[in-house]
Design a protein around this motif. Structure first.
Motif, PDB file in Angstrom:
ATOM      1  N   LEU A  39       0.832  -1.200   0.000  1.00  0.00           N
ATOM      2  CA  LEU A  39       0.000   0.000   0.000  1.00  0.00           C
ATOM      3  C   LEU A  39       0.870   1.255   0.000  1.00  0.00           C
ATOM      4  O   LEU A  39       1.949   1.278   0.593  1.00  0.00           O
ATOM      5  CB  LEU A  39      -0.917   0.013   1.228  1.00  0.00           C
ATOM      6  CG  LEU A  39      -2.272  -0.691   1.085  1.00  0.00           C
ATOM      7  CD1 LEU A  39      -2.107  -2.145   0.714  1.00  0.00           C
ATOM      8  CD2 LEU A  39      -3.098  -0.545   2.367  1.00  0.00           C
ATOM      9  N   TYR A  40       0.340   2.282  -0.677  1.00  0.00           N
ATOM     10  CA  TYR A  40       1.054   3.558  -0.789  1.00  0.00           C
ATOM     11  C   TYR A  40       0.136   4.705  -0.407  1.00  0.00           C
ATOM     12  O   TYR A  40      -1.077   4.657  -0.612  1.00  0.00           O
ATOM     13  CB  TYR A  40       1.537   3.787  -2.222  1.00  0.00           C
ATOM     14  CG  TYR A  40       2.583   2.818  -2.704  1.00  0.00           C
ATOM     15  CD1 TYR A  40       3.938   3.156  -2.680  1.00  0.00           C
ATOM     16  CD2 TYR A  40       2.218   1.574  -3.205  1.00  0.00           C
ATOM     17  CE1 TYR A  40       4.900   2.262  -3.130  1.00  0.00           C
ATOM     18  CE2 TYR A  40       3.171   0.671  -3.659  1.00  0.00           C
ATOM     19  CZ  TYR A  40       4.509   1.026  -3.614  1.00  0.00           C
ATOM     20  OH  TYR A  40       5.459   0.154  -4.058  1.00  0.00           O
ATOM     21  N   PRO A  45       1.225  15.951  -0.097  1.00  0.00           N
ATOM     22  CA  PRO A  45       2.615  16.012   0.383  1.00  0.00           C
ATOM     23  C   PRO A  45       3.643  15.437  -0.577  1.00  0.00           C
ATOM     24  O   PRO A  45       4.829  15.782  -0.498  1.00  0.00           O
ATOM     25  CB  PRO A  45       2.574  15.197   1.694  1.00  0.00           C
ATOM     26  CG  PRO A  45       1.147  15.247   2.137  1.00  0.00           C
ATOM     27  CD  PRO A  45       0.365  15.230   0.864  1.00  0.00           C
ATOM     28  N   ASN A  46       3.240  14.533  -1.468  1.00  0.00           N
ATOM     29  CA  ASN A  46       4.219  13.917  -2.385  1.00  0.00           C
ATOM     30  C   ASN A  46       3.838  14.079  -3.849  1.00  0.00           C
ATOM     31  O   ASN A  46       4.207  13.263  -4.693  1.00  0.00           O
ATOM     32  CB  ASN A  46       4.408  12.430  -2.060  1.00  0.00           C
ATOM     33  CG  ASN A  46       3.180  11.580  -2.366  1.00  0.00           C
ATOM     34  OD1 ASN A  46       2.064  12.090  -2.401  1.00  0.00           O
ATOM     35  ND2 ASN A  46       3.383  10.292  -2.577  1.00  0.00           N
ATOM     36  N   GLY A  47       3.085  15.153  -4.142  1.00  0.00           N
ATOM     37  CA  GLY A  47       2.745  15.434  -5.534  1.00  0.00           C
ATOM     38  C   GLY A  47       1.815  14.415  -6.153  1.00  0.00           C
ATOM     39  O   GLY A  47       1.792  14.232  -7.370  1.00  0.00           O
ATOM     40  N   GLY A  51       2.839   5.710  -6.536  1.00  0.00           N
ATOM     41  CA  GLY A  51       3.763   4.627  -6.222  1.00  0.00           C
ATOM     42  C   GLY A  51       5.065   5.138  -5.636  1.00  0.00           C
ATOM     43  O   GLY A  51       6.131   4.570  -5.905  1.00  0.00           O
ATOM     44  N   ASP A  52       4.996   6.170  -4.817  1.00  0.00           N
ATOM     45  CA  ASP A  52       6.187   6.802  -4.244  1.00  0.00           C
ATOM     46  C   ASP A  52       6.787   5.887  -3.176  1.00  0.00           C
ATOM     47  O   ASP A  52       6.160   5.620  -2.136  1.00  0.00           O
ATOM     48  CB  ASP A  52       5.792   8.146  -3.637  1.00  0.00           C
ATOM     49  CG  ASP A  52       6.986   8.993  -3.226  1.00  0.00           C
ATOM     50  OD1 ASP A  52       8.077   8.420  -3.025  1.00  0.00           O
ATOM     51  OD2 ASP A  52       6.820  10.220  -3.090  1.00  0.00           O
ATOM     52  N   VAL A  53       8.019   5.426  -3.396  1.00  0.00           N
ATOM     53  CA  VAL A  53       8.647   4.493  -2.451  1.00  0.00           C
ATOM     54  C   VAL A  53       8.911   5.153  -1.102  1.00  0.00           C
ATOM     55  O   VAL A  53       9.095   4.456  -0.089  1.00  0.00           O
ATOM     56  CB  VAL A  53       9.957   3.926  -3.033  1.00  0.00           C
ATOM     57  CG1 VAL A  53       9.666   3.077  -4.258  1.00  0.00           C
ATOM     58  CG2 VAL A  53      10.938   5.049  -3.377  1.00  0.00           C
ATOM     59  N   ASP A  54       8.965   6.478  -1.061  1.00  0.00           N
ATOM     60  CA  ASP A  54       9.148   7.176   0.206  1.00  0.00           C
ATOM     61  C   ASP A  54       7.854   7.266   1.010  1.00  0.00           C
ATOM     62  O   ASP A  54       7.876   7.727   2.165  1.00  0.00           O
ATOM     63  CB  ASP A  54       9.697   8.586  -0.035  1.00  0.00           C
ATOM     64  CG  ASP A  54      11.124   8.559  -0.574  1.00  0.00           C
ATOM     65  OD1 ASP A  54      11.857   7.608  -0.253  1.00  0.00           O
ATOM     66  OD2 ASP A  54      11.485   9.487  -1.336  1.00  0.00           O
ATOM     67  N   TYR A  55       6.752   6.860   0.408  1.00  0.00           N
ATOM     68  CA  TYR A  55       5.463   6.912   1.088  1.00  0.00           C
ATOM     69  C   TYR A  55       4.786   5.552   1.079  1.00  0.00           C
ATOM     70  O   TYR A  55       3.562   5.441   1.011  1.00  0.00           O
ATOM     71  CB  TYR A  55       4.558   7.972   0.437  1.00  0.00           C
ATOM     72  CG  TYR A  55       4.945   9.392   0.808  1.00  0.00           C
ATOM     73  CD1 TYR A  55       4.250  10.093   1.784  1.00  0.00           C
ATOM     74  CD2 TYR A  55       6.024  10.010   0.201  1.00  0.00           C
ATOM     75  CE1 TYR A  55       4.610  11.398   2.131  1.00  0.00           C
ATOM     76  CE2 TYR A  55       6.396  11.312   0.533  1.00  0.00           C
ATOM     77  CZ  TYR A  55       5.681  11.994   1.511  1.00  0.00           C
ATOM     78  OH  TYR A  55       6.041  13.274   1.842  1.00  0.00           O
ATOM     79  N   VAL A  56       5.570   4.519   1.140  1.00  0.00           N
ATOM     80  CA  VAL A  56       5.025   3.167   1.203  1.00  0.00           C
ATOM     81  C   VAL A  56       4.637   2.862   2.645  1.00  0.00           C
ATOM     82  O   VAL A  56       5.323   3.272   3.595  1.00  0.00           O
ATOM     83  CB  VAL A  56       6.045   2.139   0.670  1.00  0.00           C
ATOM     84  CG1 VAL A  56       7.283   2.093   1.543  1.00  0.00           C
ATOM     85  CG2 VAL A  56       5.412   0.760   0.560  1.00  0.00           C
ATOM     86  N   LEU A  69       3.692  10.362   8.715  1.00  0.00           N
ATOM     87  CA  LEU A  69       4.204  11.381   7.803  1.00  0.00           C
ATOM     88  C   LEU A  69       5.182  12.311   8.515  1.00  0.00           C
ATOM     89  O   LEU A  69       5.216  12.387   9.750  1.00  0.00           O
ATOM     90  CB  LEU A  69       3.045  12.202   7.227  1.00  0.00           C
ATOM     91  CG  LEU A  69       1.988  11.433   6.443  1.00  0.00           C
ATOM     92  CD1 LEU A  69       0.994  12.422   5.828  1.00  0.00           C
ATOM     93  CD2 LEU A  69       2.609  10.558   5.366  1.00  0.00           C
ATOM     94  N   GLU A  70       5.950  13.024   7.732  1.00  0.00           N
ATOM     95  CA  GLU A  70       6.871  14.008   8.284  1.00  0.00           C
ATOM     96  C   GLU A  70       6.098  15.073   9.057  1.00  0.00           C
ATOM     97  O   GLU A  70       4.974  15.448   8.675  1.00  0.00           O
ATOM     98  CB  GLU A  70       7.670  14.674   7.157  1.00  0.00           C
ATOM     99  CG  GLU A  70       8.620  13.739   6.431  1.00  0.00           C
ATOM    100  CD  GLU A  70       9.750  13.271   7.336  1.00  0.00           C
ATOM    101  OE1 GLU A  70      10.195  14.070   8.191  1.00  0.00           O
ATOM    102  OE2 GLU A  70      10.173  12.112   7.206  1.00  0.00           O
ATOM    103  N   PRO A  71       6.648  15.575  10.158  1.00  0.00           N
ATOM    104  CA  PRO A  71       5.943  16.605  10.940  1.00  0.00           C
ATOM    105  C   PRO A  71       5.715  17.876  10.137  1.00  0.00           C
ATOM    106  O   PRO A  71       6.519  18.243   9.278  1.00  0.00           O
ATOM    107  CB  PRO A  71       6.886  16.855  12.123  1.00  0.00           C
ATOM    108  CG  PRO A  71       8.232  16.398  11.649  1.00  0.00           C
ATOM    109  CD  PRO A  71       7.975  15.251  10.720  1.00  0.00           C
TER     110      PRO A  71
END
Length: 463
Positions: A39-40, A45-47, A51-56, A69-71
């Protein structure tokens, strides 16, 4: 997960910055969710990268998916959805419907529990497709691209019992054409529109809907690469339609395979690939519906259009909305001029800008019926008062030098056409008064004869 949360809280306290954090926990998933899928988070926040690996998301000790998520400063507003890696696998509502973007404002709690009801590729909701819509294949192989794709097919009312053949319209973004649960932002209502036209006495075609490939959509719908966005597999995608899909459909369904009975249609990048398809394969297609075309994607479209030129009679229907942006409107109208300069007649190119129209399925579905009637008008309205096409038998069959029309046919008739099984028109006659038709110049093979009379049309196959 608790250690990470404790670290973030400690960091906020030491820094003295009034910030907040948020952890999303997926409390419930559809039972059919593939166990190996990931799941992603996709949102502002990530455009909106699906499939953003930084938001998996990760799984906690209870085997539930979660992400922190980042503060952000308190009061920060975000919108988002959950996916399984691309927009073709985005979450859907309880009945498979499109849902609004989720939203959250930082500072309103540090944990949010989420329920995901359905996925776009397996919506689970109540289908809105008409009874005469079928899924031809859930995984039709595309050898040119070495992948599989779901194919839909709309069959005209009465298809099973009629015994007659029909034109074919090939359309892109198949999941958006006939069924709301599978659509991204609503469906075109192709099936309802054509069924209503049939009820009003018009003849309607077979429609073949090809699902887009999610993250592969851009590549397949663009004939030329973009320096930033990539793409450029459109030639292979069109080869698939022409060399693999169309021959299969013609062999397994009662189509009228000739170019004059074959069209292609799509919107946005689907409009771009339809433009490319009809000009590249003028011997296969004679009609194209080009909605909200993405001519911005590559300047090569202009030189390609000029070089392809006008080789055979055809009809191209261009349409966009006034609120899609000045670039879309001006590009489309410039393309109309380019086509006319390249040898197309004014009766072959139609362009329309719909006031207030935006880049969405509402615009495209609302105009589909009108576009169909303009593109297929000579077929759709050829027979008034809902008179069907009738079959007849030729004699003798196999035929030698002469095709004999039976006494039951009401001569004189307006026209007669003979088409080979490969879809090539081999004979065309006007003002038919004689029942003896000389065909001694035809090569051995299987043919279809179409006869258009004043109040009725007829067809037959012969050898």
């Amino acid at each position: 997960m608790k250690k990470k949360q404790l670290f973030l809280i400690t960091f906020f306290l030491l820094s003295g910055i009034l910030q907040a954090q948020i952890t999303f926990i997926v409390d419930s998933l559809p039972d059919y969710t593939p166990p190996d899928d990931v799941l992603y988070f996709a949102g502002s926040p990530n455009g909106w990268d699906p499939g953003d690996v930084d938001y998996v998301l990760q799984k906690n000790e209870e085997a539930k998916w979660w992400i922190t998520l980042e503060p952000q400063p308190e009061g920060t507003f975000i919108e988002f959805k959950f996916t399984r890696g691309d927009w073709g696998k985005v979450e859907k509502g309880p009945s498979g419907e499109e849902i609004p973007d989720r939203s959250y404002t930082y500072g309103n709690g540090d944990t949010v529990y989420v329920v995901i009801h359905n996925w776009a590729d397996h919506p689970g909701g109540n289908s809105t497709a008409a009874e005469n819509v079928l899924v031809m294949d859930e995984g039709f192989y595309m050898p040119q691209l070495d992948r599989e794709r779901r194919i839909w097919i709309y069959l005209p009312p009465g298809y099973d019992a009629s015994g007659i053949s029909y034109p074919a319209l090939y359309m892109h973004d198949g999941q958006n054409l006939v069924d709301t649960p599978t659509s991204f932002l609503g469906e075109w209502e192709v099936d309802e529109t054509l069924n209503d036209l049939s009820d009003d006495g018009y003849l309607v075609p077979i429609v073949v809907g090809i699902d887009n490939g999610g993250e592969q959509r851009l590549g397949e719908y663009t004939p030329w690469a973009h320096p930033m966005h990539g793409g450029g597999d459109g030639d292979l995608y069109m080869d698939f339609i022409v060399q693999t899909l169309k021959p299969y459909v013609d062999a397994n369904y009662r189509t009228m395979p000739g170019r004059e009975y074959t069209g292609i249609m799509g919107s946005s990048l689907g409009g771009l690939i339809s433009h490319y398809g009809i000009l590249e394969y003028q011997d296969v297609f004679s009609k194209a519906g080009v909605y909200s075309p993405s001519y911005w994607f590559s300047d090569t479209v202009w030189s390609f259009t000029s070089e392809a030129g006008h080789q055979l009679p055809m009809k191209i229907y261009l349409m966009c909305g006034s609120l899609e942006g000045a670039g879309t409107v001006s590009d489309m109208l410039d393309m109309q001029d380019s086509l006319l300069t390249s040898g197309f007649g004014e009766e072959e190119v139609f362009a329309k800008v719909i006031p207030g129209g935006e880049h969405n399925e509402i615009l495209w579905s609302g105009d589909f019926g009108e576009a169909y009637l303009w593109l297929f008008g000579s077929y759709a309205s050829d027979i008034p008062e809902n008179k069907p096409i009738s079959s007849f038998e030729v004699f003798p069959n196999p035929v030698t030098d002469q095709l004999v029309l039976p006494e039951s046919l009401p001569l004189p008739c307006r026209s007669l056409k003979i088409i080979s099984i490969a879809g090539t028109e081999v004979m065309s006659l006007r003002n038919i008064n004689n029942r003896m038709i000389e065909i001694n110049n035809l090569k051995p093979g299987i043919y279809i004869v179409f006869l258009t009379c004043e109040k009725q049309s007829f067809q037959a196959r012969f050898v």
